[in-house]
Structures are given as structure tokens and as C-alpha cells.
Motif scaffolding. Structure first.
Motif, PDB file in Angstrom:
ATOM      1  N   VAL A 223     -76.517  -6.975  91.604  1.00 40.11           N
ATOM      2  CA  VAL A 223     -75.917  -7.504  90.372  1.00 40.11           C
ATOM      3  C   VAL A 223     -74.404  -7.363  90.515  1.00 40.11           C
ATOM      4  O   VAL A 223     -73.903  -6.266  90.755  1.00 40.11           O
ATOM      5  CB  VAL A 223     -76.409  -6.771  89.118  1.00 40.11           C
ATOM      6  N   SER A 224     -73.693  -8.468  90.371  1.00 40.93           N
ATOM      7  CA  SER A 224     -72.236  -8.461  90.409  1.00 40.93           C
ATOM      8  C   SER A 224     -71.707  -8.345  88.982  1.00 40.93           C
ATOM      9  O   SER A 224     -71.882  -9.268  88.171  1.00 40.93           O
ATOM     10  CB  SER A 224     -71.726  -9.748  91.069  1.00 40.93           C
ATOM     11  N   PHE A 225     -71.086  -7.211  88.668  1.00 42.16           N
ATOM     12  CA  PHE A 225     -70.503  -6.985  87.348  1.00 42.16           C
ATOM     13  C   PHE A 225     -69.011  -7.352  87.400  1.00 42.16           C
ATOM     14  O   PHE A 225     -68.284  -6.888  88.280  1.00 42.16           O
ATOM     15  CB  PHE A 225     -70.656  -5.528  86.918  1.00 42.16           C
ATOM     16  N   VAL A 226     -68.590  -8.160  86.442  1.00 43.02           N
ATOM     17  CA  VAL A 226     -67.197  -8.607  86.379  1.00 43.02           C
ATOM     18  C   VAL A 226     -66.607  -8.186  85.034  1.00 43.02           C
ATOM     19  O   VAL A 226     -67.205  -8.439  83.974  1.00 43.02           O
ATOM     20  CB  VAL A 226     -67.082 -10.135  86.560  1.00 43.02           C
ATOM     21  N   ILE A 227     -65.429  -7.541  85.084  1.00 41.59           N
ATOM     22  CA  ILE A 227     -64.723  -7.116  83.865  1.00 41.59           C
ATOM     23  C   ILE A 227     -63.458  -7.949  83.729  1.00 41.59           C
ATOM     24  O   ILE A 227     -62.674  -8.068  84.678  1.00 41.59           O
ATOM     25  CB  ILE A 227     -64.337  -5.622  83.930  1.00 41.59           C
ATOM     26  N   GLU A 228     -63.261  -8.472  82.528  1.00 36.26           N
ATOM     27  CA  GLU A 228     -61.988  -9.094  82.163  1.00 36.26           C
ATOM     28  C   GLU A 228     -61.385  -8.292  81.011  1.00 36.26           C
ATOM     29  O   GLU A 228     -62.054  -8.089  79.982  1.00 36.26           O
ATOM     30  CB  GLU A 228     -62.173 -10.551  81.753  1.00 36.26           C
ATOM     31  N   SER A 229     -60.144  -7.857  81.186  1.00 35.88           N
ATOM     32  CA  SER A 229     -59.475  -7.068  80.145  1.00 35.88           C
ATOM     33  C   SER A 229     -58.170  -7.753  79.760  1.00 35.88           C
ATOM     34  O   SER A 229     -57.455  -8.282  80.620  1.00 35.88           O
ATOM     35  CB  SER A 229     -59.209  -5.635  80.629  1.00 35.88           C
ATOM     36  N   ASP A 230     -57.887  -7.727  78.447  1.00 36.15           N
ATOM     37  CA  ASP A 230     -56.663  -8.335  77.906  1.00 36.15           C
ATOM     38  C   ASP A 230     -56.002  -7.299  77.008  1.00 36.15           C
ATOM     39  O   ASP A 230     -56.506  -7.001  75.918  1.00 36.15           O
ATOM     40  CB  ASP A 230     -57.005  -9.605  77.121  1.00 36.15           C
ATOM     41  N   PHE A 231     -54.893  -6.719  77.480  1.00 35.87           N
ATOM     42  CA  PHE A 231     -54.236  -5.672  76.710  1.00 35.87           C
ATOM     43  C   PHE A 231     -53.488  -6.232  75.496  1.00 35.87           C
ATOM     44  O   PHE A 231     -53.279  -5.508  74.520  1.00 35.87           O
ATOM     45  CB  PHE A 231     -53.271  -4.881  77.608  1.00 35.87           C
ATOM     46  N   ARG A 232     -53.094  -7.474  75.546  1.00 30.77           N
ATOM     47  CA  ARG A 232     -52.388  -8.042  74.405  1.00 30.77           C
ATOM     48  C   ARG A 232     -53.356  -8.281  73.246  1.00 30.77           C
ATOM     49  O   ARG A 232     -53.062  -7.963  72.089  1.00 30.77           O
ATOM     50  CB  ARG A 232     -51.691  -9.346  74.792  1.00 30.77           C
ATOM     51  N   LYS A 233     -54.532  -8.803  73.557  1.00 31.79           N
ATOM     52  CA  LYS A 233     -55.543  -9.045  72.529  1.00 31.79           C
ATOM     53  C   LYS A 233     -56.488  -7.856  72.345  1.00 31.79           C
ATOM     54  O   LYS A 233     -57.352  -7.882  71.459  1.00 31.79           O
ATOM     55  CB  LYS A 233     -56.353 -10.286  72.877  1.00 31.79           C
ATOM     56  N   LYS A 234     -56.364  -6.850  73.223  1.00 35.26           N
ATOM     57  CA  LYS A 234     -57.228  -5.663  73.188  1.00 35.26           C
ATOM     58  C   LYS A 234     -58.696  -6.073  73.209  1.00 35.26           C
ATOM     59  O   LYS A 234     -59.507  -5.691  72.355  1.00 35.26           O
ATOM     60  CB  LYS A 234     -56.922  -4.795  71.958  1.00 35.26           C
ATOM     61  N   ARG A 235     -59.009  -6.842  74.242  1.00 31.38           N
ATOM     62  CA  ARG A 235     -60.366  -7.376  74.376  1.00 31.38           C
ATOM     63  C   ARG A 235     -60.885  -7.081  75.779  1.00 31.38           C
ATOM     64  O   ARG A 235     -60.172  -7.241  76.774  1.00 31.38           O
ATOM     65  CB  ARG A 235     -60.367  -8.880  74.130  1.00 31.38           C
ATOM     66  N   LEU A 236     -62.153  -6.656  75.837  1.00 31.42           N
ATOM     67  CA  LEU A 236     -62.808  -6.329  77.100  1.00 31.42           C
ATOM     68  C   LEU A 236     -64.099  -7.129  77.195  1.00 31.42           C
ATOM     69  O   LEU A 236     -64.955  -7.055  76.304  1.00 31.42           O
ATOM     70  CB  LEU A 236     -63.100  -4.828  77.180  1.00 31.42           C
ATOM     71  N   SER A 237     -64.257  -7.897  78.262  1.00 34.72           N
ATOM     72  CA  SER A 237     -65.444  -8.731  78.454  1.00 34.72           C
ATOM     73  C   SER A 237     -66.160  -8.323  79.733  1.00 34.72           C
ATOM     74  O   SER A 237     -65.524  -7.992  80.741  1.00 34.72           O
ATOM     75  CB  SER A 237     -65.061 -10.216  78.531  1.00 34.72           C
ATOM     76  N   LEU A 238     -67.495  -8.359  79.698  1.00 33.25           N
ATOM     77  CA  LEU A 238     -68.317  -8.004  80.850  1.00 33.25           C
ATOM     78  C   LEU A 238     -69.346  -9.107  81.076  1.00 33.25           C
ATOM     79  O   LEU A 238     -70.053  -9.497  80.157  1.00 33.25           O
ATOM     80  CB  LEU A 238     -69.013  -6.659  80.615  1.00 33.25           C
ATOM     81  N   PHE A 239     -69.431  -9.615  82.286  1.00 37.99           N
ATOM     82  CA  PHE A 239     -70.426 -10.646  82.614  1.00 37.99           C
ATOM     83  C   PHE A 239     -70.804 -10.519  84.078  1.00 37.99           C
ATOM     84  O   PHE A 239     -70.219  -9.721  84.828  1.00 37.99           O
ATOM     85  CB  PHE A 239     -69.888 -12.054  82.297  1.00 37.99           C
ATOM     86  N   THR A 240     -71.792 -11.291  84.509  1.00 36.97           N
ATOM     87  CA  THR A 240     -72.273 -11.238  85.889  1.00 36.97           C
ATOM     88  C   THR A 240     -71.581 -12.290  86.730  1.00 36.97           C
ATOM     89  O   THR A 240     -71.204 -13.370  86.254  1.00 36.97           O
ATOM     90  CB  THR A 240     -73.796 -11.456  85.951  1.00 36.97           C
ATOM     91  N   GLY A 241     -71.410 -11.970  88.023  1.00 34.39           N
ATOM     92  CA  GLY A 241     -70.740 -12.872  88.954  1.00 34.39           C
ATOM     93  C   GLY A 241     -71.723 -13.611  89.846  1.00 34.39           C
ATOM     94  O   GLY A 241     -72.948 -13.485  89.728  1.00 34.39           O
ATOM     95  N   LYS A 242     -71.169 -14.369  90.810  1.00 32.36           N
ATOM     96  CA  LYS A 242     -71.989 -15.222  91.663  1.00 32.36           C
ATOM     97  C   LYS A 242     -72.822 -14.435  92.668  1.00 32.36           C
ATOM     98  O   LYS A 242     -73.811 -14.966  93.197  1.00 32.36           O
ATOM     99  CB  LYS A 242     -71.083 -16.203  92.416  1.00 32.36           C
ATOM    100  N   SER A 243     -72.463 -13.200  92.949  1.00 35.51           N
ATOM    101  CA  SER A 243     -73.203 -12.423  93.952  1.00 35.51           C
ATOM    102  C   SER A 243     -74.479 -11.812  93.390  1.00 35.51           C
ATOM    103  O   SER A 243     -75.173 -11.072  94.108  1.00 35.51           O
ATOM    104  CB  SER A 243     -72.314 -11.309  94.520  1.00 35.51           C
ATOM    105  N   THR A 244     -74.822 -12.120  92.160  1.00 39.61           N
ATOM    106  CA  THR A 244     -76.028 -11.555  91.538  1.00 39.61           C
ATOM    107  C   THR A 244     -77.272 -12.260  92.069  1.00 39.61           C
ATOM    108  O   THR A 244     -77.365 -13.491  92.042  1.00 39.61           O
ATOM    109  CB  THR A 244     -75.967 -11.706  90.009  1.00 39.61           C
TER     110      THR A 244
END
Length: 208
Positions: A140-161
């Protein structure tokens, strides 16, 4: 006819024998020379013997012998091998980092936000029970996207899953709930946005 009386040497006249030294007792010159020669031989022979005598080789201690015997020829350190039969994680890979404005930063120049990386790694390891049963290992490929300006954290799966999409979604929700809420103002960072990934390899289930 009367003979003249025999005259003895007066006490002050020197003795016909030569003596050397007058401390405590007088010794003949020959005896003094012999003693001096013997003493000289002793002074030369003793240091020469001490210098040329064989010396015993040092015996190594038992602790040193054990240490030498137990030292490995080389040391190989595996990255995140994990317990036998457990989940293993690849190194985190930075996909991109960016600040507002033109221009792009090469991924190799991005800093690592270890707060998010450590939190995701811990959530994946501690929630292996959320993974679906499988006869074979899967990734399972876990991908994190973080945005310090919007204070938002996203987690989704990548292509290697390699896990099916529906089962991956269930596992993703479980891992995301286990991640700690970030304190955005206390997390050190150089950029506003980050995108990183890590690949988790799950072993076969014991149920099969």
C-alpha cells in the motif's frame, strides 16, 4: 773487645712496606687492585645481563580474546526491517515541496517534516489489524499532502498500491484515524506545501 750495642729503627722511621689507605685498617695495594677489578666487572656484567635477558611475551586477557572473537567482520544495517512477519516500510520519498510564487524546488532540496512522517509510520505499524486478510503479501502506497497555510492534511493511496481499491479505502480510513492531530504552529518547516509518500508491505494473513 766490646761490640757496639744494636740500634733499632726509631718509631718515626717509615716501614719498609708500602700501604694504601689508613681507614680502620691497612690493606696491601694488590688486594685493593683485585677488589677494584671485581667491582668493575660486576658493574659491567649486571646491566648487560638485565638488558639481554629474555622477556616473556604479554598474555592477552580473557576479555580481549572474547572481544576479538565476537567482533563481526562487517556490519550491515537494514532500513526498517521490522519484526519477523510484520509490516515493513520503505524510506519516505519527497515528491514535491513549494512556496507561493514562481519557480519549482527540486525534491532533493526539500526538507523533511518528520512530525508527519513519524506519525504516519507509527499509525501504519500499530494498525496492522485493519489490513484485510490475504494469502500473499501486498503493498500500500500512502501519500501525505500537507498545507501549512490552510492547515490541512490529506492522506490517500498512490499508484504503487497492489491492494484492491475498496479494501485499500478501508485500511486508509483506519490509518488516518490513528494519526495524531497536528499542532501546525509548533511544526518546523521551510515550505508551505509538501507531498511525500511511503510504501508499506503487509505480510500474508495467519488465517490462511
Amino acid at each position: 773487645m766490646n761490640r757496639p750495642p744494636f740500634l733499632s729503627s726509631p718509631p718515626s722511621q717509615p716501614s719498609p712496606y708500602r700501604y694504601l689507605g689508613r681507614g680502620g685498617g691497612e690493606r696491601p695495594v694488590k688486594l685493593q687492585i683485585i677488589i677494584a677489578l671485581v667491582a668493575g666487572l660486576i658493574l659491567v656484567a649486571v646491566p648487560l645481563y638485565l638488558w639481554r635477558r629474555p622477556r616473556p611475551e604479554p598474555i592477552p586477557s580473557a576479555d580481549a580474546a572474547v572481544a576479538d572473537a565476537g567482533a563481526p567482520a562487517s556490519t550491515v544495517v537494514a532500513f526498517d526491517a521490522g519484526p519477523p512477519g510484520g509490516i515493513t516500510l520503505s524510506p519516505f520519498t519527497t515528491i514535491r515541496c513549494e512556496n507561493p510564487g514562481p519557480g519549482k524546488t527540486p525534491p532533493e532540496r526539500c526538507d523533511h517534516v518528520t512530525t508527519f512522517e513519524d506519525g504516519l509510520a507509527r499509525a501504519v505499524r500499530e494498525n496492522g489489524s485493519c489490513a484485510p486478510a490475504s494469502k500473499t503479501p501486498f503493498t500500500v502506497s500512502f501519500v501525505i499532502e500537507s498545507d501549512f497555510r490552510k492547515k490541512r492534511l490529506s492522506l490517500f493511496t498512490g499508484k504503487s498500491t497492489s491492494l484492491k481499491r475498496e479494501k485499500a479505502k478501508e485500511l486508509l480510513r483506519c490509518v488516518k484515524r490513528a494519526m495524531p492531530a497536528p499542532d501546525w504552529n509548533a511544526i518546523p518547516h521551510q515550505y508551505v506545501k509538501y507531498k511525500v509518500s511511503v510504501v508499506a508491505t503487509y505480510p500474508p494473513s495467519d488465517a490462511f
